[in-house]
Design a protein around this motif. Structure first.
Motif, mmCIF file in Angstrom:
data_model
loop_
_atom_site.group_PDB
_atom_site.id
_atom_site.type_symbol
_atom_site.label_atom_id
_atom_site.label_comp_id
_atom_site.label_asym_id
_atom_site.label_seq_id
_atom_site.Cartn_x
_atom_site.Cartn_y
_atom_site.Cartn_z
ATOM 1 N N THR A 86 32.247 36.003 -35.830
ATOM 2 C CA THR A 86 31.978 34.583 -36.073
ATOM 3 C C THR A 86 32.980 34.076 -37.110
ATOM 4 O OG1 THR A 86 30.373 35.077 -37.823
ATOM 5 C CG2 THR A 86 29.517 34.829 -35.572
ATOM 6 N N GLU A 146 23.381 38.228 -33.875
ATOM 7 C CA GLU A 146 22.277 37.359 -33.442
ATOM 8 C C GLU A 146 21.110 37.440 -34.425
ATOM 9 O OE1 GLU A 146 21.893 35.191 -31.048
ATOM 10 O OE2 GLU A 146 23.889 35.441 -30.186
ATOM 11 N N LYS A 149 21.866 35.500 -37.524
ATOM 12 C CA LYS A 149 21.768 34.064 -37.265
ATOM 13 C C LYS A 149 20.318 33.605 -37.269
ATOM 14 C CE LYS A 149 23.099 30.564 -33.844
ATOM 15 N NZ LYS A 149 23.771 30.347 -32.530
ATOM 16 N N GLN A 150 19.440 34.378 -36.608
ATOM 17 C CA GLN A 150 18.020 34.024 -36.572
ATOM 18 C C GLN A 150 17.391 34.110 -37.955
ATOM 19 O OE1 GLN A 150 16.306 36.594 -33.628
ATOM 20 N NE2 GLN A 150 17.435 35.656 -31.922
ATOM 21 N N THR A 152 18.920 33.651 -40.815
ATOM 22 C CA THR A 152 19.392 32.509 -41.602
ATOM 23 C C THR A 152 18.640 31.247 -41.218
ATOM 24 O OG1 THR A 152 21.591 33.509 -41.752
ATOM 25 C CG2 THR A 152 21.424 31.152 -42.199
ATOM 26 N N SER A 153 18.386 31.063 -39.919
ATOM 27 C CA SER A 153 17.641 29.878 -39.461
ATOM 28 C C SER A 153 16.217 29.901 -39.994
ATOM 29 C CB SER A 153 17.635 29.819 -37.932
ATOM 30 O OG SER A 153 18.943 29.723 -37.423
#
Length: 226
Positions: A86, A146, A149-150, A152-153
């Motif tokens: 990323t 992934e 990312k989840q 962090t969300s």
């Protein structure tokens, strides 16, 4: 197609894959929007100074040798060492003033279509036939990215919820203090009257004081000059 290096934070995240090229500040090219497992991803493809002579030629794109390239080996872009990446983990790789890297950039720019096509072909084979020997575990790294990312969300949502809760609590305290100060009962923050908070006891003394006029002088006082 740009040349970058990869931050140490990325290697800390994916620690455990011994096929990753972990050399500090190793140059990689970034190939964007490649298909893998039904998703579009960006991939970093390392440049290696010593690709063994028995490596199949469809697994790398040959480049001019480096001073560190051993006799019989090849320097090139090694497809089986590619991995998902990323933008957060990409770092600028400085090539200014280096005639060698400026030459590499021109070669890469002139062969972008071929490199992208060969990278995609490798990923397609990876999906059909499985992970080849000495290849990076792309599925594992994609899963780690992934999951990050989840996470962090979820953390962002928790912070927003906490902020909303604190704002509501603060508003409730302000309304209750205003109600008590004005002599009335505290008004629940969620009641339909909390936006119409009024003092329960309003006295004349609490109103703005009217302007007081000086006492009127009597007629006798005016005649006497007093």
């Amino acid at each position: 197609m740009k040349i970058v290096s990869i931050s140490q934070d990325f290697f800390d995240l994916v620690d455990g894959d011994r096929e990753l090229m972990l050399k500090h500040n190793r140059p990689c090219i970034v190939v964007v929007r490649l298909r893998f497992r039904g998703k579009r991803r960006d991939f970093a493809v390392p440049l290696r100074s010593n690709i063994a002579p028995n490596v199949p030629k469809d697994q790398y794109f040959a480049l001019p040798p480096r001073p560190t390239t051993r006799p019989g080996c090849r320097h090139g872009i090694h497809y089986i060492k590619m991995f998902p990446i990323t933008k957060a983990y990409q770092r600028r790789f400085r090539t200014e003033g280096s005639a060698y890297y400026e030459t590499l950039q021109r070669i890469i720019d002139g062969n972008t279509k071929r490199i992208v096509s060969e990278c995609q072909a490798y990923l397609d084979r990876h999906e059909r036939e499985g992970r080849p020997r000495f290849a990076v575990d792309i599925d594992r790294i994609a899963g780690l990215l992934e999951g990050e990312k989840q996470g962090t969300s979820a953390q962002s949502r928790a912070m927003r919820n906490r902020s909303a809760f604190l704002n509501a609590a603060c508003a409730s305290q302000i309304l209750e203090k205003q109600a008590v100060k004005c002599g009335g009962a505290p008004v629940p923050v969620h009641s339909r009257h909390h936006q119409r908070l009024r003092c329960a006891t309003t006295s004349r003394a609490s109103r703005p004081a009217s302007r007081k006029l000086p006492p009127r002088r009597s007629w006798t006082s005016r005649r006497s000059g007093c």
